[in-house]
Design an enzyme around this catalytic site. Structure first.
Site, PDB file in Angstrom:
ATOM      1  N   ASP A  35      24.645  23.982  60.564  1.00  0.00           N
ATOM      2  CA  ASP A  35      24.315  24.123  59.141  1.00  0.00           C
ATOM      3  C   ASP A  35      22.934  23.556  58.794  1.00  0.00           C
ATOM      4  O   ASP A  35      22.364  23.910  57.774  1.00  0.00           O
ATOM      5  CB  ASP A  35      25.365  23.383  58.302  1.00  0.00           C
TER       6      ASP A  35
ATOM      7  N   GLU B 138      14.617  17.232  62.355  1.00  0.00           N
ATOM      8  CA  GLU B 138      14.879  18.358  63.258  1.00  0.00           C
ATOM      9  C   GLU B 138      13.616  19.146  63.546  1.00  0.00           C
ATOM     10  O   GLU B 138      13.411  19.633  64.660  1.00  0.00           O
ATOM     11  CB  GLU B 138      15.958  19.276  62.670  1.00  0.00           C
TER      12      GLU B 138
ATOM     13  N   HIS C  43      28.773  21.818  56.262  1.00  0.00           N
ATOM     14  CA  HIS C  43      29.067  21.271  57.598  1.00  0.00           C
ATOM     15  C   HIS C  43      30.170  22.057  58.313  1.00  0.00           C
ATOM     16  O   HIS C  43      30.812  21.526  59.207  1.00  0.00           O
ATOM     17  CB  HIS C  43      29.505  19.810  57.504  1.00  0.00           C
TER      18      HIS C  43
END
Lengths: 340, 341
Positions: free
Chosen positions: A93, A68, A137
């Site tokens: 998350d 990410e 999550h």
């Protein structure tokens, strides 16, 4: 299939509506492209990119490594070089691994440069629980993102809003965090409540940021909420109507900018405020809305209740998750409480 | 591939040698001015001086074309702003926190950004700038601009995961980007040898098959030649390059650093042996490339420009407090600047 229908308005799932906006913008503007994990060949694990890879190819719909930091950071750089990237963070998350790029770069570069640069980027991300995915999550983190200056925060609750807000987000010259609730997308394996699937115009349209939507007019109590809980609040309002309680339901739709006028107008009318949020209770959206009402409409305010996730991580097991995520009954009880 | 060669500047044309020398002297003299003003209290915050990094900055700056992007990282940045062509006046004004700085006083020493000159100057959380640099390179590739992105980082920043993720991304997309690690042997106080037990930080490129070089960053000609080759490769579609530019940090991490982690003797030795400005000055004069008189004249000319920049910064207005509410977003939201009324 929706595409084969002739009508100008079709009923679409939130997923289809969101993706349609992305596709229309990509057809119009070569600078728009999409990056994310499992978006091209899979279409997004929550159907946020269905068929886009097929139409636009891997040069504009890019599957990326599970990194990410690398691809959100790359989105920031590409946006500052004039592109309009849409970058998907698979679950909100996961923000922790890339928050340096999100908050120190994406959200601050415009300010720190004295306004000489801007970052026209959309960060899409799946939020929310109610399907037993446990504490890493299931969060929404609405308050976390809305708290930090420098990015706009959008939370659609219907297909109509999902499309219009996405068009606005892509065309916006600032970073926009577009938070879509998994339970609202219309996934076969995660049934939506009734409500998010709506008629959606085929043509592109924008929904201005900072305009809340009065989903239901009422005179007794104001319920301010967003996302999945718009639909839970509507269900509660229906039940309360049977007892003669007239509930107004306000869907914020965007947290940044926040439609403060809509909140205050409603509170001044009803004098009773319930704020419902699928995020942690302390220092969050419910606190902010309650503070807003207290600062600006104290004389009109008779009672306030907050309904949110108590300050615990979201548990896995059904009875535990049901305990902490606000349900229709919790909203009903809060509305009754402010009437006492 | 590791090269310890120290090419003679006969390898490059005289004009390039002139440019390298001038850029190095510009950086050193500008920062001497900054140091004076910081000591006087005119420059707020922290300053991290580039003493010892000048050859590395000059080499990369001269190798770049004006439309190539420089995404600066690490702490030693003033020299990088200078070689990207930002005028002394503007840099000094930003360091003073004045309204006339490129960021209007919202950035300061470590965040100077000048998009018109393709200077990406935002990422001062160490190791975070390499990812936006990859994105800048992705945009050049998608738009086929032919421009290349240079991205700098210090040795300390290479221990952050973000640096490595940028290499993964750049390699996967074969991006036109050159990553330069300026290794001065210290992450603030912690020596590179203690941080990581590898001989060369350029080795980080090897697992990804990124062409990687370790060079003497105190030699501007070596830097110029290596970076030029990397830029050409990137421009021709050959993808990313990783360069370790080995330099010396001649002063503390920041001004005021007591440097308890190295002895005075160590600091003095590195001054004597590795001051790239003195070394290159002697080299060009000995080679007859420039006379001592001409060199002194160059220094005087630059000092005048530094003096004028300091005066400009002093004469410039402070930013109006109301501007603190501007530029949070391109399109302002409600309420910004309205206070708590």
């Amino acid at each position: 299939m929706a595409q084969t229908q002739e009508a100008a308005e079709r009923e679409l799932t939130m997923s289809r509506a969101m993706v349609e906006a992305v596709a229309q913008e990509m057809r119009e503007d070569d600078d728009v492209f999409l990056m994310g994990e499992d978006v091209a060949d899979y279409g997004g694990i929550f159907s946020s990119a269905t068929d886009l890879g097929e139409e636009f190819g891997h040069d504009r719909v890019m599957d990326v490594p599970i990194s990410e930091t690398s691809y959100i950071g790359a989105g920031v750089g590409a946006a500052q070089a004039g592109m309009r990237p849409i970058v998907e963070l698979m679950f909100v998350d996961f923000f922790g691994v890339a928050m340096d790029q999100i908050y120190n770069n994406m959200a601050k570069n415009t300010y720190m440069s004295g306004g000489s640069v801007n970052v026209p980027m959309v960060l899409t991300t799946a939020v929310g629980g109610t399907y037993n995915d446990a504490a890493q999550h299931s969060q929404t983190l609405y308050g976390t993102f809305a708290h930090l200056p420098g990015m706009k925060v959008v939370v659609p609750s219907t297909a109509y809003d999902a499309k219009g807000l996405m068009h606005t987000a892509i065309r916006d010259d600032d970073p926009v965090v577009y938070m879509f609730h998994k339970r609202l997308m219309g996934l076969g394996w995660m049934p939506s409540p009734s409500g998010p699937k709506t008629d959606v115009p085929e043509d592109a349209y924008e929904i201005p940021f900072g305009e809340a939507d009065v989903k239901r007019e009422g005179s007794d109590v104001t319920v301010v909420t967003l996302g999945l809980h718009v639909h839970r609040a509507m269900a509660a309002a229906d039940a309360l109507a049977d007892d003669g309680i007239d509930t107004e339901v306000l869907d914020l739709r965007t947290l940044v900018p926040l439609d403060t006028d809509a909140v205050l107008d409603s509170v001044r009318k009803t004098g009773r405020l319930v704020v419902v949020d699928e995020d942690y209770r302390s220092f969050g959206v419910t606190s902010e809305i309650a503070a807003l009402a207290a600062e600006h409409a104290l004389d009109d305010l008779e009672a306030v209740q907050r309904v949110a996730i108590p300050d615990v991580p979201i548990p896995y097991a059904r009875p535990l998750e049901d305990e902490v995520i606000p349900g229709v009954d919790d909203i009903e009880a809060a509305v009754r409480a402010v009437r006492e | 591939m590791v090269s310890d060669t120290n090419p003679h500047f006969e390898d490059v044309d005289a004009e390039t040698v002139d440019e390298l020398l001038e850029q190095m002297v510009r950086i050193r003299r500008f920062e001497e001015g900054v140091l004076d003003e910081f000591s006087e209290g005119s420059v707020p915050g922290f300053v991290h001086l580039c003493h010892g990094h000048e050859a590395s900055h000059a080499g990369m700056g001269v190798a770049m074309q004006p439309d190539d992007w420089l995404a600066v990282g690490g702490s030693r940045l003033h020299g990088q702003y200078i070689v990207k062509g930002v005028p002394f006046d503007e840099i000094m004004a930003e360091l003073f926190g004045k309204a006339t700085g490129p960021n209007g006083g919202k950035g300061g020493s470590m965040h100077l950004a000048d998009v018109d000159r393709h200077l990406y100057g935002h990422a001062a959380t160490i190791g975070s700038g390499q990812n936006p640099a990859a994105g800048l390179a992705l945009a050049q590739q998608m738009r086929e601009t032919g421009n290349v992105v240079l991205s700098t980082i210090g040795d300390g920043g290479t221990s952050r995961g973000s640096f490595h993720t940028a290499l993964v991304f750049a390699a996967a997309w074969n991006l036109p980007v050159v990553y330069i690690i300026e290794n001065n042997g210290f992450a603030i106080s912690y020596s590179t040898q203690q941080q990581v037990g590898i001989d060369s930080l350029a080795d980080y490129g090897k697992p990804l098959n990124i062409p990687s070089y370790s060079i003497d960053g105190s030699d501007p000609v070596a830097v110029y030649e290596t970076i030029s080759e990397a830029i050409t490769r990137a421009r021709e579609g050959g993808g990313p390059t990783l360069v370790e530019s080995r330099v010396t940090r001649l002063r503390g991490h920041f001004e005021g650093d007591k440097q308890a982690y190295r002895t005075e003797e160590e600091a003095r030795e590195s001054n004597a042996e590795r001051d790239p400005v003195t070394n290159f000055q002697e080299r060009v004069i000995e080679a007859g490339h420039i006379t001592a008189e001409a060199y002194d004249a160059l220094v005087d000319e630059i000092d005048d420009e530094v003096g004028a920049a300091i005066q400009f910064a002093k004469d410039s207005p402070d930013p109006a407090p109301s501007t603190a509410y501007e530029d949070v977003l391109r399109l302002p939201l409600y309420g910004q600047g309205e206070g708590d009324a």
